[in-house]
Design an enzyme around this catalytic site. Structure first.
Site, PDB file in Angstrom:
ATOM      1  N   HIS A   1       0.822  -1.206   0.000  1.00 29.43           N
ATOM      2  CA  HIS A   1       0.000   0.000   0.000  1.00 29.43           C
ATOM      3  C   HIS A   1       0.869   1.274   0.000  1.00 29.43           C
ATOM      4  O   HIS A   1       0.685   2.181  -0.817  1.00 29.43           O
ATOM      5  CB  HIS A   1      -0.869   0.051   1.270  1.00 29.43           C
ATOM      6  CG  HIS A   1      -1.584  -1.222   1.600  1.00 29.43           C
ATOM      7  ND1 HIS A   1      -2.796  -1.544   1.067  1.00 29.43           N
ATOM      8  CD2 HIS A   1      -1.259  -2.250   2.439  1.00 29.43           C
ATOM      9  CE1 HIS A   1      -3.211  -2.698   1.568  1.00 29.43           C
ATOM     10  NE2 HIS A   1      -2.292  -3.149   2.401  1.00 29.43           N
TER      11      HIS A   1
HETATM   12  C1  BDR Z   1      -2.496   0.480   5.712  1.00 28.32           C
HETATM   13  O1  BDR Z   1      -2.576  -0.046   7.034  1.00 28.32           O
HETATM   14  C2  BDR Z   1      -1.301  -0.271   7.546  1.00 28.32           C
HETATM   15  O2  BDR Z   1      -1.261  -1.458   8.275  1.00 28.32           O
HETATM   16  C3  BDR Z   1      -0.358  -0.268   6.373  1.00 28.32           C
HETATM   17  O3  BDR Z   1       0.908   0.223   6.779  1.00 28.32           O
HETATM   18  C4  BDR Z   1      -1.033   0.642   5.385  1.00 28.32           C
HETATM   19  O4  BDR Z   1      -0.661   1.983   5.580  1.00 28.32           O
HETATM   20  C5  BDR Z   1      -3.256  -0.446   4.784  1.00 28.32           C
HETATM   21  O5  BDR Z   1      -4.586  -0.550   5.172  1.00 28.32           O
END
Ligand code: BDR
Ligand code: CA
Length: 344
Positions: free
Chosen positions: A262
């Site tokens: 992400h």
């Molecule tokens: C987001 O949640 C976090 O656990 C990850 O780092 C990312 O930013 C994804 O939903």
């Protein structure tokens, strides 16, 4: 500037930006999220050491969300937020100013020039808006990893993690940016697109090759829990150990031997928005739903009669992103830690 809750994928985002010649990192705000804020700050400093970075200010953000208690997710990111990686503790100092002050000070000092990238909860940015309400006009552009629109959540059935940790902050931020002109609208990288950014063992192998690291990087789903990278290159070794944990978590979720990148994807978009096609929408955050609290709702059709306040990333080429990530981080790792026989 970056605002991160480091975090395995935040770690890759940070290393990617450090590896990118077109990025000048003005400051790193640590936000509570994946792990507690002090651990996030320690992780940020430790990655700066691994990457032999020049001095970069790292601030500590609020230890708790605006209204609700902090929820962390060591199951997803490991006890220290960096999976199986064990980074030497850094002796770099933490900044004396708060993360919210850093946001406000940086945009005031560089009006129209700073790109803000948030890959954690929006708590610090919401607090910064109290200090500097003009922040949306002073920022060049905001890029946010967060939300889920026409897509299931990863924390509740409707809600993505970064928004779920601090929904009140997310609402403050989306409301505040409803005043900016179209070219300043935040770009939102939600799960709809970031769950298409699937890192595989093959990507890690290619990263090792690009860095000239030995032996070949192998992360196999049948590996015992205590297997760790033997990579000669420390950047590759630490990233691989972090991602190995993330892949194990995704496997346990029934998603296969992959991990969703992400945050590095959002970082790449912050550097080059042309990586994504976007769709404008009016975004609001559900704060009261008994089943849907923290849900990001997009009004695509203008039914609320409010102007769009976000450009939602909609289409991309995931493999083009991974080519860029591997090229940049691999070459950077090789420069920092030249392979044996390549010292000139
Ligand atoms: C987001 O949640 C976090 O656990 C990850 O780092 C990312 O930013 C994804 O939903
Ligand atoms: Ca994150």
């Amino acid at each position: 500037m970056l605002d991160v809750d480091t975090g395995i994928d935040d770690s890759l985002a940070l290393v990617f930006l450090l590896a990118s010649p077109d990025a000048e990192i003005l400051g790193i705000a640590s936000s509570a999220g994946n792990v507690g804020v002090q651990q996030v700050a320690a992780n940020n400093l430790a990655w700066l050491d691994v990457c032999q970075a020049p001095p970069i200010e790292v601030t500590v953000g609020s230890p708790v969300p605006l209204v609700i208690p902090l929820q962390t997710t060591e199951d997803t990111h490991g006890p220290q937020g960096i999976g199986y990686a064990e980074l030497p503790p850094s002796s770099r100092p933490l900044s004396a100013r708060s993360a919210a002050d850093m946001w406000a000070d940086l945009v005031r000092a560089n009006p129209g020039e700073v790109t803000g990238l948030v890959t954690g909860p929006l708590t610090n940015l919401a607090l910064a808006l109290r200090i500097e309400p003009e922040l949306p006009h002073l920022l060049h552009r905001l890029v946010v990893m967060g939300g889920a629109f026409n897509y299931a959540g990863n924390t509740t059935p409707t809600t993505e993690w970064n928004i779920s940790v601090d929904p009140e902050a997310a609402k403050v931020v989306f409301d505040a940016f409803s005043v900016v002109p179209a070219e300043r609208r935040p770009i939102v990288c939600a799960l709809d697109i970031t769950e298409r950014i699937e890192m595989t063992a093959e990507h890690l192998k290619r990263l090792g090759v690009r860095a000239g690291s030995m032996p070949e990087e192998r992360v196999h789903e049948a590996d015992a829990d205590n297997v760790r990278s033997a990579a000669s290159n420390p950047v590759v070794r630490h990233l691989s150990d972090a991602v190995r944990f993330y892949m194990m978590f995704h496997r346990q979720q029934g998603l296969g031997h992959i991990s969703h990148m992400h945050d590095p994807f959002a970082a790449a978009v912050a550097l080059d928005p042309s990586l994504v096609q976007t769709r404008p929408a009016t975004v609001d955050v559900e704060l009261v739903g008994t089943l849907t609290r923290g849900m990001t709702v997009a009004d695509w059709m203008g039914m609320w009669g409010r102007d769009p306040n976000a450009d939602i990333a909609w289409r991309t080429d995931p493999e083009a992103f991974f080519d860029l990530l591997i090229e940049r981080v691999g070459d950077f790792a090789a420069r920092l830690y030249p392979p044996e026989g390549a010292r000139l």
